[in-house]
Design a protein around this motif. Sequence first.
Motif, PDB file in Angstrom:
ATOM      1  N   ASP A  49       0.806  -1.222   0.000  1.00 46.32           N
ATOM      2  CA  ASP A  49       0.000   0.000   0.000  1.00 46.32           C
ATOM      3  C   ASP A  49       0.837   1.270   0.000  1.00 46.32           C
ATOM      4  N   ARG A  50       2.146   1.152  -0.247  1.00 49.37           N
ATOM      5  CA  ARG A  50       3.031   2.325  -0.223  1.00 49.37           C
ATOM      6  C   ARG A  50       3.742   2.567  -1.545  1.00 49.37           C
ATOM      7  N   ILE A  51       3.607   1.675  -2.521  1.00 44.76           N
ATOM      8  CA  ILE A  51       4.370   1.830  -3.754  1.00 44.76           C
ATOM      9  C   ILE A  51       3.876   3.032  -4.551  1.00 44.76           C
ATOM     10  N   PRO A  52       4.761   3.633  -5.287  1.00 48.47           N
ATOM     11  CA  PRO A  52       6.168   3.314  -5.451  1.00 48.47           C
ATOM     12  C   PRO A  52       6.993   3.778  -4.259  1.00 48.47           C
ATOM     13  N   VAL A  53       8.049   3.033  -3.989  1.00 50.00           N
ATOM     14  CA  VAL A  53       8.980   3.346  -2.907  1.00 50.00           C
ATOM     15  C   VAL A  53      10.380   3.421  -3.505  1.00 50.00           C
ATOM     16  N   ILE A  54      11.123   4.435  -3.104  1.00 49.26           N
ATOM     17  CA  ILE A  54      12.512   4.560  -3.543  1.00 49.26           C
ATOM     18  C   ILE A  54      13.416   4.343  -2.340  1.00 49.26           C
ATOM     19  N   LYS A  55      14.370   3.434  -2.526  1.00 47.81           N
ATOM     20  CA  LYS A  55      15.351   3.141  -1.479  1.00 47.81           C
ATOM     21  C   LYS A  55      16.737   3.537  -1.979  1.00 47.81           C
ATOM     22  N   VAL A  56      17.519   4.091  -1.094  1.00 52.22           N
ATOM     23  CA  VAL A  56      18.936   4.334  -1.358  1.00 52.22           C
ATOM     24  C   VAL A  56      19.676   3.449  -0.375  1.00 52.22           C
ATOM     25  N   ASP A  57      20.440   2.532  -0.933  1.00 49.76           N
ATOM     26  CA  ASP A  57      21.022   1.447  -0.155  1.00 49.76           C
ATOM     27  C   ASP A  57      19.851   0.739   0.541  1.00 49.76           C
ATOM     28  N   ASP A  58      19.795   0.677   1.843  1.00 48.73           N
ATOM     29  CA  ASP A  58      18.682   0.000   2.510  1.00 48.73           C
ATOM     30  C   ASP A  58      17.707   0.964   3.177  1.00 48.73           C
ATOM     31  N   LEU A  59      17.845   2.249   2.877  1.00 53.26           N
ATOM     32  CA  LEU A  59      17.024   3.264   3.516  1.00 53.26           C
ATOM     33  C   LEU A  59      15.932   3.747   2.564  1.00 53.26           C
ATOM     34  N   VAL A  60      14.685   3.708   3.032  1.00 54.07           N
ATOM     35  CA  VAL A  60      13.581   4.261   2.248  1.00 54.07           C
ATOM     36  C   VAL A  60      13.695   5.778   2.288  1.00 54.07           C
ATOM     37  N   VAL A  61      13.832   6.385   1.112  1.00 55.53           N
ATOM     38  CA  VAL A  61      13.965   7.844   1.048  1.00 55.53           C
ATOM     39  C   VAL A  61      12.709   8.505   0.515  1.00 55.53           C
ATOM     40  N   GLY A  62      11.771   7.706   0.039  1.00 54.85           N
ATOM     41  CA  GLY A  62      10.534   8.294  -0.441  1.00 54.85           C
ATOM     42  C   GLY A  62       9.529   7.256  -0.869  1.00 54.85           C
ATOM     43  N   SER A  63       8.273   7.628  -0.737  1.00 56.69           N
ATOM     44  CA  SER A  63       7.178   6.856  -1.301  1.00 56.69           C
ATOM     45  C   SER A  63       6.203   7.874  -1.875  1.00 56.69           C
ATOM     46  N   TRP A  64       5.194   7.391  -2.543  1.00 53.96           N
ATOM     47  CA  TRP A  64       4.319   8.311  -3.254  1.00 53.96           C
ATOM     48  C   TRP A  64       3.661   9.275  -2.308  1.00 53.96           C
ATOM     49  N   PRO A  65       3.648  10.579  -2.581  1.00 63.07           N
ATOM     50  CA  PRO A  65       4.171  11.198  -3.788  1.00 63.07           C
ATOM     51  C   PRO A  65       5.661  11.487  -3.681  1.00 63.07           C
ATOM     52  N   ILE A  66       6.366  11.224  -4.747  1.00 58.99           N
ATOM     53  CA  ILE A  66       7.802  11.472  -4.814  1.00 58.99           C
ATOM     54  C   ILE A  66       8.020  12.670  -5.729  1.00 58.99           C
ATOM     55  N   THR A  67       8.804  13.617  -5.287  1.00 60.55           N
ATOM     56  CA  THR A  67       9.090  14.787  -6.109  1.00 60.55           C
ATOM     57  C   THR A  67      10.554  14.768  -6.538  1.00 60.55           C
ATOM     58  N   THR A  68      10.843  15.494  -7.594  1.00 65.67           N
ATOM     59  CA  THR A  68      12.242  15.586  -8.044  1.00 65.67           C
ATOM     60  C   THR A  68      13.099  16.228  -6.964  1.00 65.67           C
ATOM     61  N   GLU A  69      12.567  17.216  -6.272  1.00 65.56           N
ATOM     62  CA  GLU A  69      13.329  17.889  -5.231  1.00 65.56           C
ATOM     63  C   GLU A  69      13.650  16.936  -4.076  1.00 65.56           C
ATOM     64  N   GLN A  70      12.671  16.139  -3.686  1.00 67.18           N
ATOM     65  CA  GLN A  70      12.865  15.157  -2.610  1.00 67.18           C
ATOM     66  C   GLN A  70      13.954  14.156  -2.988  1.00 67.18           C
ATOM     67  N   LEU A  71      13.928  13.681  -4.213  1.00 72.12           N
ATOM     68  CA  LEU A  71      14.925  12.705  -4.649  1.00 72.12           C
ATOM     69  C   LEU A  71      16.302  13.341  -4.758  1.00 72.12           C
ATOM     70  N   ARG A  72      16.394  14.532  -5.332  1.00 70.23           N
ATOM     71  CA  ARG A  72      17.685  15.213  -5.409  1.00 70.23           C
ATOM     72  C   ARG A  72      18.290  15.395  -4.024  1.00 70.23           C
ATOM     73  N   SER A  73      17.473  15.816  -3.070  1.00 69.67           N
ATOM     74  CA  SER A  73      17.954  16.022  -1.696  1.00 69.67           C
ATOM     75  C   SER A  73      18.460  14.717  -1.099  1.00 69.67           C
ATOM     76  N   ALA A  74      17.750  13.628  -1.319  1.00 75.96           N
ATOM     77  CA  ALA A  74      18.143  12.332  -0.761  1.00 75.96           C
ATOM     78  C   ALA A  74      19.448  11.835  -1.364  1.00 75.96           C
ATOM     79  N   LEU A  75      19.729  12.203  -2.601  1.00 71.37           N
ATOM     80  CA  LEU A  75      20.905  11.692  -3.292  1.00 71.37           C
ATOM     81  C   LEU A  75      22.149  12.570  -3.089  1.00 71.37           C
ATOM     82  N   ARG A  76      21.986  13.671  -2.427  1.00 68.91           N
ATOM     83  CA  ARG A  76      23.144  14.548  -2.177  1.00 68.91           C
ATOM     84  C   ARG A  76      23.918  14.083  -0.987  1.00 68.91           C
TER      85      ARG A  76
END
Length: 76
Positions: A49-76
């Motif tokens: 009930d949470r997909i899509p989910v983005i993980k970086v290594d083993d840490l969940v950094v986002g689930s829907w809604p995912i924004t470009t800003e949220q992902l950029r911040s997580a990857l810095r």
Amino acid sequence: MKITLLGKPGCHLCDDARVILAEVCGELGMTWEEVSILDDPALADEFWDRIPVIKVDDLVVGSWPITTEQLRSALR
């Protein structure tokens, strides 16, 4: 850094997340992979009930809604 999209085929929200991942990872020169929760019962139980989910290594950094800003911040 291992970036993973947890989703499933036919999910329109996962389609949107793929576009965001392709854009941000493309800008940053990073690669990502996709894992279908349908292929792993434990992932399906945890994330159904949470997909899509983005993980970086083993840490969940986002689930829907995912924004470009949220992902950029997580990857810095």
